[in-house]
Write a protein that holds these residues in place. Structure first.
Motif, PDB file in Angstrom:
ATOM      1  N   ALA A  64       0.689  -1.083  -7.071  1.00  0.00           N
ATOM      2  CA  ALA A  64       0.142  -1.078  -5.709  1.00  0.00           C
ATOM      3  C   ALA A  64      -1.046  -0.108  -5.674  1.00  0.00           C
ATOM      4  N   HIS A  65      -1.846  -0.140  -6.733  1.00  0.00           N
ATOM      5  CA  HIS A  65      -2.988   0.769  -6.825  1.00  0.00           C
ATOM      6  C   HIS A  65      -4.152   0.284  -5.953  1.00  0.00           C
ATOM      7  N   THR A 125      -8.177 -14.031  -2.276  1.00  0.00           N
ATOM      8  CA  THR A 125      -7.211 -12.969  -2.537  1.00  0.00           C
ATOM      9  C   THR A 125      -6.333 -12.734  -1.317  1.00  0.00           C
ATOM     10  N   LEU A 126      -5.085 -12.406  -1.573  1.00  0.00           N
ATOM     11  CA  LEU A 126      -4.185 -11.924  -0.523  1.00  0.00           C
ATOM     12  C   LEU A 126      -4.100 -10.412  -0.696  1.00  0.00           C
ATOM     13  N   VAL A 158      -5.336  -2.940  -1.242  1.00  0.00           N
ATOM     14  CA  VAL A 158      -4.360  -3.157  -2.315  1.00  0.00           C
ATOM     15  C   VAL A 158      -4.243  -4.663  -2.489  1.00  0.00           C
ATOM     16  N   THR A 159      -4.415  -5.131  -3.697  1.00  0.00           N
ATOM     17  CA  THR A 159      -4.282  -6.567  -3.963  1.00  0.00           C
ATOM     18  C   THR A 159      -2.804  -6.953  -4.022  1.00  0.00           C
ATOM     19  N   VAL A 160      -2.409  -7.878  -3.157  1.00  0.00           N
ATOM     20  CA  VAL A 160      -1.069  -8.465  -3.263  1.00  0.00           C
ATOM     21  C   VAL A 160      -1.088  -9.477  -4.398  1.00  0.00           C
ATOM     22  N   MET A 161      -2.082 -10.381  -4.357  1.00  0.00           N
ATOM     23  CA  MET A 161      -2.223 -11.375  -5.404  1.00  0.00           C
ATOM     24  C   MET A 161      -3.637 -11.953  -5.389  1.00  0.00           C
ATOM     25  N   GLN A 174      -2.870   5.998  -6.755  1.00  0.00           N
ATOM     26  CA  GLN A 174      -1.547   5.566  -7.197  1.00  0.00           C
ATOM     27  C   GLN A 174      -0.749   5.135  -5.974  1.00  0.00           C
ATOM     28  N   GLY A 175      -0.369   3.888  -5.930  1.00  0.00           N
ATOM     29  CA  GLY A 175       0.451   3.384  -4.836  1.00  0.00           C
ATOM     30  C   GLY A 175       1.900   3.281  -5.262  1.00  0.00           C
TER      31      GLY A 175
END
Length: 227
Positions: free
Chosen positions: A167-168, A40-41, A77-80, A130-131
Motif C-alpha cells: 500500500a505504498h 487504474t483503481l 495508493v494504487t489498488v490495481m 510505507q503504507g
C-alpha cells in the motif's frame, strides 16, 4: 507478505545504490512525447496525510529543487492497475461501463478500511511512503478484482508487470543528477519512521491516467463507495 520486512529490504538496497551513485533518473517525466496511458483503481489519502507529506517534500526541495515532487492532487495508493500504462492506449478502445460493472461486483461486500502511512522506503529512482494495513480488506478487494477480470472478456493487464501487494505511495522521483546527495539522504533518514497519518478508505477512484498520475492528465471515470 510481511510488509515491514519488504519495505526495509527495498529501502536498504535502494539507499545503498543512491549512496554509490547507482540511482536511476527518469528521462520521460518532462517529455512531451510520453504517450503512456492506462486505467487504474486507486485511493486518495486525506488532507492530514497530504499536509505531512508536503512538509517532508518541502525539506527535500530546499536541497534538491530540480527533482520531481508529487503535488497533493497526484498522491495516491494504487489498488490495481487494470490496464497498465502503455504507449498509445486511448479510452475509445474500451467500454467504460463494462469495467465499472466488473469493479462494482468485486467490491460489493467490501467495507471501509484504514491505511497508515508510517516511514519511507525507496527504489533507485524514487522515494515512497510505507503504507500499512490493519486488516485484509485491501488484499480481498485485489483478489476479487483478479477473479472477476479473469472471467471477463475485457482488455486488462492485471499482475502482468508484478502482483501488487503493498500500500505504498510514490511521492518523489529523480529527474536530474543529485546536487546535494548527503543532505538529501540525511532528510530521508530523519523521516525514515515518521508518522504521516492514518486515514479511512471509504471510496475508490477509477481513472484514466498517464504514468505519473498527473492531475491535468487524469480523467476520473467513476467513484465507488465502500459500504
Amino acid at each position: 507478505m510481511k510488509l515491514k520486512e519488504h519495505y526495509n529490504k527495498l529501502y536498504e538496497e535502494s539507499i545503498q545504490k543512491i549512496k554509490n551513485d547507482q540511482y536511476q533518473i527518469d528521462d520521460l517525466i518532462d517529455s512531451n512525447e510520453d504517450n503512456r496511458y492506462g486505467v487504474t483503481l486507486l485511493i486518495r489519502p486525506d488532507k492530514n496525510a497530504q499536509n505531512k507529506i508536503q512538509q517532508f517534500l518541502d525539506e527535500l526541495r530546499v536541497v534538491e529543487p530540480k527533482q520531481y515532487f508529487y503535488p497533493n492532487t497526484d498522491i495516491h495508493v494504487t489498488v490495481m492497475s487494470i490496464i497498465s500504462c502503455y504507449e498509445g492506449f486511448d479510452l475509445s478502445q474500451i467500454v467504460i461501463d463494462d469495467y465499472i460493472k466488473v469493479i462494482s461486483k468485486s467490491i460489493e461486500n467490501c467495507s471501509p478500511f484504514d491505511i497508515t502511512f508510517k516511514g519511507l522506503t525507496a527504489s533507485p529512482s524514487c522515494i515512497m511512503l510505507q503504507g500499512f494495513l490493519e486488516d485484509e480488506m485491501l488484499n480481498n478487494i485485489r483478489e476479487n478484482l483478479r477473479k472477476q477480470f479473469q472471467n471477463a472478456d475485457l482488455e486488462q493487464s492485471i499482475d502482468k508487470r508484478y502482483a501488487i501487494q503493498t500500500a505504498h505511495s510514490t511521492i518523489f522521483r529523480l529527474r536530474d543528477q543529485l546536487a546535494n546527495k548527503e543532505e538529501l539522504l540525511s532528510i530521508i533518514e530523519k523521516y525514515r519512521d515518521f508518522d504521516f497519518g492514518t486515514f479511512t478508505v471509504d471510496k475508490l477512484e477509477f481513472v484514466y491516467n498517464d504514468w505519473y498520475q498527473r492531475d491535468d492528465r487524469v480523467t476520473k471515470l467513476h467513484e465507488f463507495k465502500l459500504n
